[in-house]
Enzyme design. Structure first.
Site, short mmCIF file in Angstrom:
data_model
loop_
_atom_site.label_atom_id
_atom_site.label_comp_id
_atom_site.label_asym_id
_atom_site.label_seq_id
_atom_site.Cartn_x
_atom_site.Cartn_y
_atom_site.Cartn_z
N TYR A 45 11.46 -1.39 -3.06
CA TYR A 45 11.85 -1.37 -4.47
C TYR A 45 13.37 -1.34 -4.63
CZ TYR A 45 6.99 -0.69 -5.82
OH TYR A 45 5.64 -0.86 -6.02
N LYS A 74 3.16 2.70 8.11
CA LYS A 74 2.77 1.48 8.80
C LYS A 74 3.81 1.23 9.90
CE LYS A 74 -0.15 -1.91 8.87
NZ LYS A 74 -1.60 -1.81 9.00
N ASP A 101 3.30 4.01 -4.79
CA ASP A 101 2.92 3.35 -6.03
C ASP A 101 1.44 2.93 -5.97
OD1 ASP A 101 3.02 2.13 -8.47
OD2 ASP A 101 4.47 0.59 -7.92
#
Ligand code: NAI
Length: 335
Positions: free
Chosen positions: A126, A173, A231
């Site tokens: 973001y 991840k 999110d």
């Protein structure tokens, strides 16, 4: 109660409807408040301003340090940069905190859900650093800094300690994004080992984490993750307990805090007076707790828990027919 000055950003779509309902509930519960109303989002442009995030809105939140905010619309694939991302980055609101729990009277597939998502709010994908490097090939930069990863890890463990929670689980991840998510993990491990060894610490690769969440969310306590994952997982978790109408949130920094629901401006139902204001009312309760006004916060929480348990005044998203204002009135009647 001391008088508080709170910046009110009604926002777009259902924003004005749910903020008005929330203001009424907070005031009826006895909150002594001066609202400083400011515009942001598409509504700022409609009011003739030349920026979706007017300088005076930013200045007001900086000056008063607390805001209650409705959702704002962000164009998809083009147009201005998200107002939310700008607010979080410019005001250093680095921690998004989103408690998700089963509510009385709201039947879902799951029981015993009581988890809190702590989302890094200022960087990751973001950061908005995107380039078309050659025609037909674009890149989006995922930014992770030791400073921000350490800061959010410390926030999550301190939150868990303060709230007497037992476990912090990082979703990551790092098997694929070895450097960026690797750094996120390194920082969480270090903060855990150095500062909070009494809290249990776990790590889960996010795909398996999502699978376990939908199998049995009651196993989770505090969930810590970077911006994009937070999110997505927030909306997933909202779906576990009744939907976006029932999950509140806060954006916390060292200098300011903005309280807002997880949901967006819901253009599909905007202007019809049927949006569920509960998520923003719950965000208002989080704001009262942040302001140390715990008695008023508890009073409102008790009132909406009672209304939900009665089941006679539920909004459309929860299977009822009550309007936004009708739901606020039912809470006010229980105060
Ligand atoms: P959304 O959260 O606005 O809506 C998704 C679905 O949930 C819709 O069917 C909507 O009707 C329903 N819903 C959401 N809140 C509800 C409520 N309080 N009561 C009853 N039903 C509710 O997500 P969507 O449609 O993806 O996004 C719409 C706009 O909102 C976009 O421009 C997006 O960028 C923006 N957005 C803004 C946020 C913010 O300001 N914090 C957060 C998320 C999205």
């Amino acid at each position: 109660m001391a008088k508080h000055t709170v910046v009110l950003i009604p926002g777009d779509g259902i924003g004005p409807e749910v903020t008005r309902a929330t203001q009424r509930v907070l005031e009826a519960a006895g909150m002594s408040v001066e609202w400083v109303e400011m515009l942001a989002g598409a509504s700022a442009l409609e009011a003739g301003m030349d920026n979706v995030l007017p300088q005076r809105t930013l200045a007001a939140v900086t000056a008063h340090k607390i805001a209650l905010k409705g959702p704002v619309t962000t164009p998809v694939g083009k147009g201005f940069k998200s107002v939310n991302v700008q607010l979080r980055q410019k005001l250093g609101l680095y921690a998004a905190v989103r408690p998700v729990r089963n509510l009385p009277g709201i039947q879902t597939r799951y029981e015993g859900v009581d988890l809190v998502i702590v989302r890094e709010n200022t960087e990751g994908l973001y950061s908005g650093i995107e380039n078309e490097i050659v025609p037909g090939v674009v890149t989006s930069l995922k930014v992770a800094s030791r400073l921000a990863c350490t800061r959010i890890a410390r926030y999550a463990f301190a939150y868990a300690t303060r709230r007497h929670r037992k476990t912090v689980t990082v979703f990551h991840k790092a098997n694929i994004m070895k450097l960026s998510d690797g750094l996120f993990l390194d920082c969480a491990r270090q903060i855990h080992a150095d500062e909070f060894p009494g809290i249990e610490y776990k790590e889960l690769i996010i795909d398996a984490g999502c699978m376990r969440l939908v199998q049995d969310p009651s196993r989770f306590d505090v969930l810590l993750m970077e911006n994009l994952y937070g999110d997505l997982v927030s909306d997933l978790c909202a779906g576990l307990v009744g939907g976006l109408g029932v999950v509140p949130g806060s954006n916390i920094g060292d200098e300011a805090a903005i309280f807002e629901a997880v949901h967006g401006s819901a253009p599909d139902i905007a202007g019809r007076g049927i949006a569920n204001p509960l998520a923003l009312i719950m965000s208002g309760v989080m704001m009262l707790n942040h302001l140390q006004e715990t008695a008023v916060a508890e009073k409102i929480k008790h009132a909406y828990d009672t209304v939900l348990a009665d089941g006679n005044h539920l909004t459309v998203d929860l299977g009822g027919t009550t309007t936004t204002d009708g739901f606020a009135d039912a809470i006010i009647a229980k105060l």
